[in-house]
Design a protein around this motif. Structure first.
Motif, PDB file in Angstrom:
ATOM      1  N   ASP A 257      39.259  53.286  33.649  1.00 47.88           N
ATOM      2  CA  ASP A 257      40.468  53.891  33.055  1.00 47.88           C
ATOM      3  C   ASP A 257      41.072  54.924  34.004  1.00 47.88           C
ATOM      4  O   ASP A 257      42.301  54.999  34.157  1.00 47.88           O
ATOM      5  N   GLN A 258      40.223  55.725  34.629  1.00 46.99           N
ATOM      6  CA  GLN A 258      40.707  56.743  35.559  1.00 46.99           C
ATOM      7  C   GLN A 258      41.352  56.102  36.788  1.00 46.99           C
ATOM      8  O   GLN A 258      42.399  56.560  37.267  1.00 46.99           O
ATOM      9  N   LEU A 259      40.740  55.039  37.300  1.00 45.75           N
ATOM     10  CA  LEU A 259      41.299  54.351  38.460  1.00 45.75           C
ATOM     11  C   LEU A 259      42.643  53.701  38.129  1.00 45.75           C
ATOM     12  O   LEU A 259      43.583  53.745  38.929  1.00 45.75           O
ATOM     13  N   ASN A 260      42.747  53.110  36.960  1.00 37.37           N
ATOM     14  CA  ASN A 260      44.004  52.470  36.563  1.00 37.37           C
ATOM     15  C   ASN A 260      45.117  53.494  36.343  1.00 37.37           C
ATOM     16  O   ASN A 260      46.302  53.197  36.552  1.00 37.37           O
ATOM     17  N   ALA A 261      44.737  54.698  35.928  1.00 39.20           N
ATOM     18  CA  ALA A 261      45.748  55.733  35.679  1.00 39.20           C
ATOM     19  C   ALA A 261      46.421  56.189  36.968  1.00 39.20           C
ATOM     20  O   ALA A 261      47.530  56.719  36.940  1.00 39.20           O
ATOM     21  N   ARG A 266      49.310  49.108  42.872  1.00 41.83           N
ATOM     22  CA  ARG A 266      48.196  48.166  42.995  1.00 41.83           C
ATOM     23  C   ARG A 266      47.944  47.455  41.662  1.00 41.83           C
ATOM     24  O   ARG A 266      48.308  47.974  40.604  1.00 41.83           O
ATOM     25  N   PRO A 267      47.324  46.279  41.687  1.00 43.64           N
ATOM     26  CA  PRO A 267      47.102  45.531  40.445  1.00 43.64           C
ATOM     27  C   PRO A 267      46.141  46.269  39.521  1.00 43.64           C
ATOM     28  O   PRO A 267      45.240  46.983  39.977  1.00 43.64           O
ATOM     29  N   ARG A 268      46.327  46.069  38.237  1.00 43.84           N
ATOM     30  CA  ARG A 268      45.467  46.717  37.246  1.00 43.84           C
ATOM     31  C   ARG A 268      44.051  46.163  37.352  1.00 43.84           C
ATOM     32  O   ARG A 268      43.836  44.961  37.472  1.00 43.84           O
ATOM     33  N   LEU A 269      43.080  47.068  37.296  1.00 38.28           N
ATOM     34  CA  LEU A 269      41.682  46.672  37.382  1.00 38.28           C
ATOM     35  C   LEU A 269      41.174  46.185  36.025  1.00 38.28           C
ATOM     36  O   LEU A 269      41.350  46.863  35.011  1.00 38.28           O
ATOM     37  N   THR A 270      40.548  45.020  36.018  1.00 36.62           N
ATOM     38  CA  THR A 270      39.741  44.603  34.880  1.00 36.62           C
ATOM     39  C   THR A 270      38.288  44.879  35.269  1.00 36.62           C
ATOM     40  O   THR A 270      38.009  45.425  36.338  1.00 36.62           O
ATOM     41  N   ILE A 271      37.367  44.486  34.435  1.00 37.13           N
ATOM     42  CA  ILE A 271      35.962  44.716  34.758  1.00 37.13           C
ATOM     43  C   ILE A 271      35.455  43.748  35.835  1.00 37.13           C
ATOM     44  O   ILE A 271      34.461  44.008  36.513  1.00 37.13           O
ATOM     45  N   LEU A 272      36.175  42.624  36.034  1.00 39.24           N
ATOM     46  CA  LEU A 272      35.693  41.600  36.960  1.00 39.24           C
ATOM     47  C   LEU A 272      35.584  42.086  38.403  1.00 39.24           C
ATOM     48  O   LEU A 272      34.558  41.829  39.061  1.00 39.24           O
ATOM     49  N   PRO A 273      36.605  42.758  38.988  1.00 38.16           N
ATOM     50  CA  PRO A 273      36.447  43.214  40.369  1.00 38.16           C
ATOM     51  C   PRO A 273      35.255  44.144  40.557  1.00 38.16           C
ATOM     52  O   PRO A 273      34.546  44.074  41.575  1.00 38.16           O
ATOM     53  N   ALA A 335      40.895  42.433  42.888  1.00 40.13           N
ATOM     54  CA  ALA A 335      41.795  42.320  41.733  1.00 40.13           C
ATOM     55  C   ALA A 335      43.040  41.518  42.097  1.00 40.13           C
ATOM     56  O   ALA A 335      43.515  40.672  41.316  1.00 40.13           O
ATOM     57  N   SER A 336      43.555  41.763  43.303  1.00 38.05           N
ATOM     58  CA  SER A 336      44.737  41.031  43.758  1.00 38.05           C
ATOM     59  C   SER A 336      44.423  39.554  43.968  1.00 38.05           C
ATOM     60  O   SER A 336      45.217  38.680  43.606  1.00 38.05           O
ATOM     61  N   ASP A 337      43.241  39.260  44.555  1.00 35.54           N
ATOM     62  CA  ASP A 337      42.848  37.867  44.781  1.00 35.54           C
ATOM     63  C   ASP A 337      42.674  37.117  43.469  1.00 35.54           C
ATOM     64  O   ASP A 337      43.094  35.958  43.328  1.00 35.54           O
ATOM     65  N   ILE A 338      42.035  37.747  42.501  1.00 33.84           N
ATOM     66  CA  ILE A 338      41.815  37.107  41.199  1.00 33.84           C
ATOM     67  C   ILE A 338      43.149  36.747  40.556  1.00 33.84           C
ATOM     68  O   ILE A 338      43.340  35.638  40.046  1.00 33.84           O
ATOM     69  N   ARG A 339      44.079  37.694  40.592  1.00 34.14           N
ATOM     70  CA  ARG A 339      45.399  37.460  39.988  1.00 34.14           C
ATOM     71  C   ARG A 339      46.154  36.351  40.714  1.00 34.14           C
ATOM     72  O   ARG A 339      46.712  35.449  40.083  1.00 34.14           O
ATOM     73  N   ARG A 340      46.159  36.405  42.053  1.00 33.84           N
ATOM     74  CA  ARG A 340      46.914  35.422  42.845  1.00 33.84           C
ATOM     75  C   ARG A 340      46.350  34.018  42.650  1.00 33.84           C
ATOM     76  O   ARG A 340      47.107  33.054  42.428  1.00 33.84           O
TER      77      ARG A 340
END
Length: 443
Positions: A257-261, A266-273, A335-340
């Motif tokens: 949550d802190q990193l996304n804030a 940059r792309p939003r972080l999910t738990i996967l990265p 995160a960017s690779d997963i989204r792309r």
């Protein structure tokens, strides 16, 4: 006029045949040069075939799901004289026209032969006799009979004149337009109202309001068939075992949550990265998990680089795009690779090299993750990891009961290569990193 035979070209090294996934044209369609005519699937990719000439489609090689050999007839097109010279259809001595399909040679009946050779076509209102239907070289069965009946029903409804709005309303109401009598040159909304009023006294109910839907026969073709074959081979050849552990991700979620804030553009972080970072940091101590097993040669290849497959659900079925050298990428890059890769797979634009070569697979159902999963290994890999849904539950912290965010982590392994102790030890090492997330950024 002349008949041009478009034969299936060589669309990949070592490919002897391709499967018809979908037709973009039908017999009788007028097409232009370079117009898409069919989607053909090989072991490596789906390829869109385009017509090399303009003309009228006379005949197709088969139905979706049929296999067409390289060099065999795919589409027969009637063209102006001089177009595609030398490409006349070869005819057997008895005058029939043969089509190469996965089921064998298909022979057109006499009325269709006359039309294919420029003779008088059958009347649009004539119903073909039982003996006049073309065979596809496949044995007659209930499935083929039902598919033929469905095709006739669709053809009858397509001939009905009605506006798009009327068609949409009829579809919503579950009304077959072929059963509605038009009051003029086409079916109108008033005709639908009259149909409903007339049928109300006979117990008619629109679809979706308690009436049972008819049974549906769905042919398994294309990517869906490939998935079925691969999953069956994995379960048939690999002795699976699954290990599941519960992980407290409270601090990990707070950090996320802190990193996304403060992520900026940059792309939003999910738990996967973050999970991938933990996996890549742990794998060097457990090389037997980042491996492939050639059971025919009896050789296990342990890979130094982590080429991580990320299972992705698409409209066509499950695909596994690959993040190359995942161990060299940070959480934002992951995160960017997963989204792309997910967007490319769902749009059908993923490259062949992006869909092969994985050494370990990660599969996640996101919010639908459930309590635990037993994922099937992506053969010839030897392990697959599946995070499950994060849920908040009360837990004991000493003598106190406090809320915590918990997630179960599943791993399925090939028991011929990976021992249960190794799998459990690997998951416990990943657990320590996720429960103390600051360790993800240490050496």
């Amino acid at each position: 006029m002349a008949l041009f035979t478009f034969r299936l070209p060589d669309i990949g090294e070592g490919i002897s045949s391709a499967e018809i996934v979908a037709w973009h044209v039908q017999a009788g369609d007028v097409i232009g040069e370079d117009q898409p005519i069919a989607d053909m699937m090989t072991d490596k990719a789906t390829v869109e075939m385009e017509s090399p000439v303009a003309g009228t489609v006379v005949r197709l090689a088969g139905e979706p799901g049929d296999s067409v050999p390289i060099g065999a007839m795919l589409v027969e097109i009637e063209v102006e004289d001089g177009t595609g010279a030398g490409a006349e259809v070869e005819r057997p001595s008895d005058g029939t026209i043969e089509a190469a399909t996965g089921g064998g040679a298909a022979v057109l009946p006499e009325p269709e032969r006359r039309e294919a050779h420029g003779g008088a076509p059958a009347s649009a209102g004539d119903e073909p006799e039982a003996g006049e239907k073309a065979t596809s070289g496949m044995p007659r069965s209930d499935v083929s009979s039902q598919l033929a009946a469905d095709s006739r029903t669709r053809s009858q409804e397509d001939k009905v004149l009605a506006s798009p709005a009327v068609r949409a309303r009829a579809k919503d109401l579950g009304i077959d337009l072929a059963q509605v009598k038009p009051s003029g040159d086409r079916i109108r909304h008033a005709d639908l109202d009259a149909f409903l009023l007339y049928r109300a006294g006979q117990g008619y109910r629109p679809a979706g309001r308690g009436a049972a839907r008819p049974d549906e026969l769905v042919k398994v073709i294309g990517l869906r068939r490939r998935i079925a074959e691969n999953m069956a081979a994995s379960k048939r050849h690999i002795p699976h075992f699954t290990y599941v552990e519960e992980i407290d991700v409270t601090r990990l979620e707070e950090m996320r949550d802190q990193l996304n804030a403060t992520r900026g553009d940059r792309p939003r972080l999910t738990i996967l990265p973050l999970l991938i970072v933990a996996i890549c940091k742990t794998l060097p101590a457990f090389p037997m998990l980042n491996a492939r097993y050639d059971d025919e040669a009896g050789i296990v290849t342990r890979y130094g680089s982590v080429h991580l497959g990320v299972a992705t659900q698409t409209d066509a079925g499950l695909m596994v795009p690959v993040i190359r050298d995942a161990q060299d990428r940070n959480m934002w890059q992951l995160a960017s690779d997963i989204r792309r890769l997910a967007e490319a797979a769902r749009a059908g634009k993923a490259k062949v090299e992006e869909l092969s070569g994985s050494t370990l697979t990660l599969t996640s159902l996101g919010a639908l993750g459930g309590i635990a999963t037993t994922p099937v290994i992506n053969r010839p890999e030897v392990a697959i990891i599946g995070p499950n849904r994060v849920i908040e539950r009360p837990v004991f912290r000493g003598k106190d009961v406090v809320p915590a965010k918990l997630m179960n982590l599943s791993i399925s392994c090939d028991h011929r290569v990976v021992d249960g102790w190794d799998a459990a030890s690997f998951v416990q090492a990943v657990r320590r990193l996720l429960e103390t997330p600051v360790m993800l950024f240490g050496d």
